[in-house]
Write a protein that holds these residues in place. Structure first.
Motif, mmCIF file in Angstrom:
data_model
loop_
_atom_site.group_PDB
_atom_site.id
_atom_site.type_symbol
_atom_site.label_atom_id
_atom_site.label_comp_id
_atom_site.label_asym_id
_atom_site.label_seq_id
_atom_site.Cartn_x
_atom_site.Cartn_y
_atom_site.Cartn_z
ATOM 1 N N ARG A 142 0.569 -1.628 -0.023
ATOM 2 C CA ARG A 142 0.292 -0.359 0.088
ATOM 3 C C ARG A 142 0.905 1.199 -0.162
ATOM 4 O O ARG A 142 1.924 1.411 0.900
ATOM 5 N N ALA A 143 0.812 1.844 -0.387
ATOM 6 C CA ALA A 143 1.309 3.028 -0.743
ATOM 7 C C ALA A 143 1.665 4.479 0.659
ATOM 8 O O ALA A 143 0.210 4.592 1.315
ATOM 9 N N SER A 144 2.141 4.703 1.129
ATOM 10 C CA SER A 144 2.454 5.584 2.535
ATOM 11 C C SER A 144 2.485 6.947 2.057
ATOM 12 O O SER A 144 3.955 6.779 1.332
ATOM 13 N N TYR A 145 2.589 7.993 1.613
ATOM 14 C CA TYR A 145 1.750 9.607 1.671
ATOM 15 C C TYR A 145 1.020 9.647 2.015
ATOM 16 O O TYR A 145 -0.125 9.737 2.657
ATOM 17 N N TRP A 146 1.760 11.589 2.354
ATOM 18 C CA TRP A 146 0.760 11.989 2.816
ATOM 19 C C TRP A 146 -0.024 12.632 1.254
ATOM 20 O O TRP A 146 1.524 13.084 0.408
ATOM 21 N N SER A 147 -1.044 13.462 1.383
ATOM 22 C CA SER A 147 -1.123 14.056 0.086
ATOM 23 C C SER A 147 -2.301 15.463 0.559
ATOM 24 O O SER A 147 -2.666 15.804 1.322
ATOM 25 N N SER A 148 -1.836 16.401 -0.283
ATOM 26 C CA SER A 148 -2.333 18.301 0.010
ATOM 27 C C SER A 148 -4.134 17.081 -0.649
ATOM 28 O O SER A 148 -4.669 16.920 -1.392
ATOM 29 N N LYS A 149 -4.709 19.083 -0.434
ATOM 30 C CA LYS A 149 -5.549 18.453 -1.628
ATOM 31 C C LYS A 149 -5.347 19.240 -3.396
ATOM 32 O O LYS A 149 -4.306 20.175 -3.116
ATOM 33 N N GLY A 150 -6.397 19.208 -3.834
ATOM 34 C CA GLY A 150 -6.182 19.685 -4.880
ATOM 35 C C GLY A 150 -6.173 21.120 -5.161
ATOM 36 O O GLY A 150 -7.228 21.591 -4.899
ATOM 37 N N GLU A 151 -6.013 21.604 -6.240
ATOM 38 C CA GLU A 151 -5.795 23.429 -6.031
ATOM 39 C C GLU A 151 -5.115 23.872 -7.733
ATOM 40 O O GLU A 151 -4.517 23.217 -8.493
ATOM 41 N N SER A 152 -6.520 24.686 -8.179
ATOM 42 C CA SER A 152 -5.422 24.828 -9.686
ATOM 43 C C SER A 152 -5.102 26.097 -9.862
ATOM 44 O O SER A 152 -4.276 25.983 -10.609
ATOM 45 N N ASP A 153 -4.946 26.727 -8.168
ATOM 46 C CA ASP A 153 -4.133 27.792 -8.630
ATOM 47 C C ASP A 153 -2.302 27.012 -7.568
ATOM 48 O O ASP A 153 -2.663 26.417 -6.910
ATOM 49 N N PRO A 154 -1.471 27.162 -8.529
ATOM 50 C CA PRO A 154 -0.197 25.955 -8.443
ATOM 51 C C PRO A 154 0.746 27.287 -7.664
ATOM 52 O O PRO A 154 1.499 26.443 -6.851
ATOM 53 N N SER A 155 0.040 28.521 -6.757
ATOM 54 C CA SER A 155 0.720 29.241 -6.024
ATOM 55 C C SER A 155 0.478 28.756 -4.880
ATOM 56 O O SER A 155 1.291 29.195 -3.563
ATOM 57 N N VAL A 156 -0.616 28.170 -3.954
ATOM 58 C CA VAL A 156 -0.895 27.806 -3.380
ATOM 59 C C VAL A 156 0.182 26.948 -2.347
ATOM 60 O O VAL A 156 0.182 25.758 -2.747
ATOM 61 N N PRO A 157 0.441 27.276 -1.295
ATOM 62 C CA PRO A 157 0.917 26.658 -0.357
ATOM 63 C C PRO A 157 0.696 25.474 0.950
ATOM 64 O O PRO A 157 -0.983 25.030 0.972
#
Length: 355
Positions: A142-157
């Motif tokens: 099973r993949a082990s990682y953290w993922s952010s939510k998706g954003e249309s703006d690539p500059s969102v930190p």
């Protein structure tokens, strides 16, 4: 010791202090204290243990108070009673000697204790920040990682916040590994463009049970203003590569309060499925030295003033005491320095007598 051969008496306080300040091993300060009663008092009254500690770790100069459990003497109030002042000086000497020994030379690569919060999580708990403590990107197929939510703006930190293993850590490096989605077409790597680190302490104590912690992780309720940041690193560029990327801080940083923030700046990878930009991290690692068991830090006010709490009755402290006694009998450059000075003083006395 005969004062005629004691260079502390012959050279005077200022010159003797300059000479003894060249010692760079806390065990040598212990040996100097064992030479005689006059040396013992000289080392303690002139704060040689504290000076050595601050020389090795200048970042701890904002430790304003030293409090020994079961002997609560308030060092902010200088007493006219010589015995009380002498007891305070002895305690300062003992604590700084142990502190110097406790922070050297043990480097560890697992200075993170637990995650506190992520600014967002795409699928909780499957893609939780908790996964970033696992050094592997796959656990039981099973993949082990953290993922952010998706954003249309690539500059969102995005930000990841962690609790370190102690409230008092000297951090030298921070490692971050972006996640490569091996289950997606083209094996995209969801790294950020850059990363920046902050360290500090919480405005209020972090005391909660595991159920409450999980609830806070899921709700992402720990906001940036919950913490006071005392250090901010430069911005480091991050490569879009599936490897543990090592970011060495410009100089070792003392983290008082035990809180680390990893700020991921800019997004580079768009997910083909929804056209949104994501940041994914598989592992975060902190390299440094942590405080040993007899010590803890209490932040006294928002300005960063803090107290070093010393608990001498712990097992760790007892073992350190035994180690100090053992090392006091070992040869060192302190003994060579002393013998050389004594030879010079004797030679000067012989010349004076001849004249």
């Amino acid at each position: 010791m005969d004062n005629r051969g004691d260079f502390l008496q012959l050279l005077g306080r200022d010159m003797s202090t300059k000479i003894l300040n060249h010692l760079d091993d806390p065990s040598d300060v212990v040996r100097a204290c064992s030479v005689s009663r006059s040396w013992h008092r000289f080392v303690i009254e002139n704060g040689l243990s504290k000076q050595l500690c601050l020389k090795i770790f200048p970042e701890i100069s904002n430790v304003a108070h030293i409090i020994e459990v079961n002997n609560m003497i308030e060092p902010a109030k200088i007493s006219s009673d010589d015995s009380a002042e002498w007891e305070r000086l002895k305690r300062d000497h003992r604590v700084y000697a142990f502190l110097t020994r406790g922070l050297t030379p043990f480097m560890r690569g697992d200075c993170i204790s637990e995650p506190i919060s992520a600014s967002s999580t795409d699928n909780y708990p499957g893609e939780s920040i908790q996964n970033t403590l696992e050094p592997r990107d796959r656990v039981e197929d099973r993949a082990s990682y953290w993922s952010s939510k998706g954003e249309s703006d690539p500059s969102v930190p995005e930000t990841l916040i962690y609790k370190l293993v102690a409230n008092f850590c000297v951090v030298t490096e921070i490692h971050v590994q972006p996640f490569q989605a091996y289950f997606q077409y083209g094996f995209p790597i969801y790294s950020s463009k850059a990363v920046r680190f902050r360290m500090g302490y919480p405005r209020r104590p972090l005391r909660f049970d595991e159920d409450k912690r999980d609830a806070l992780l899921a709700a992402h309720e720990w906001m940036d203003d919950e913490f006071i940041w005392t250090y901010t690193s430069p911005e480091f560029p991050m490569a879009q590569e599936n490897c543990l990327q090592k970011f060495k801080l410009p100089e070792p940083v003392l983290c008082i309060g035990g809180i680390l923030q990893v700020k991921l700046l800019g997004r580079v990878q768009r997910q083909e499925m929804d056209g949104l930009y994501y940041i994914c991290v598989s592992h975060v690692q902190v390299v440094g030295r942590s405080l040993l068991l007899p010590f803890d830090i209490q932040v006294l006010d928002p300005s960063g003033l803090c107290a070093l709490i010393y608990q001498p009755k712990t097992v760790c402290c007892k073992s350190s005491t035994q180690s100090s006694v053992t090392e006091a009998s070992m040869p060192s450059h302190f003994r060579a320095l002393t013998e050389r000075l004594m030879q010079l003083l004797r030679s000067r006395a012989v010349v004076a007598n001849r004249v």
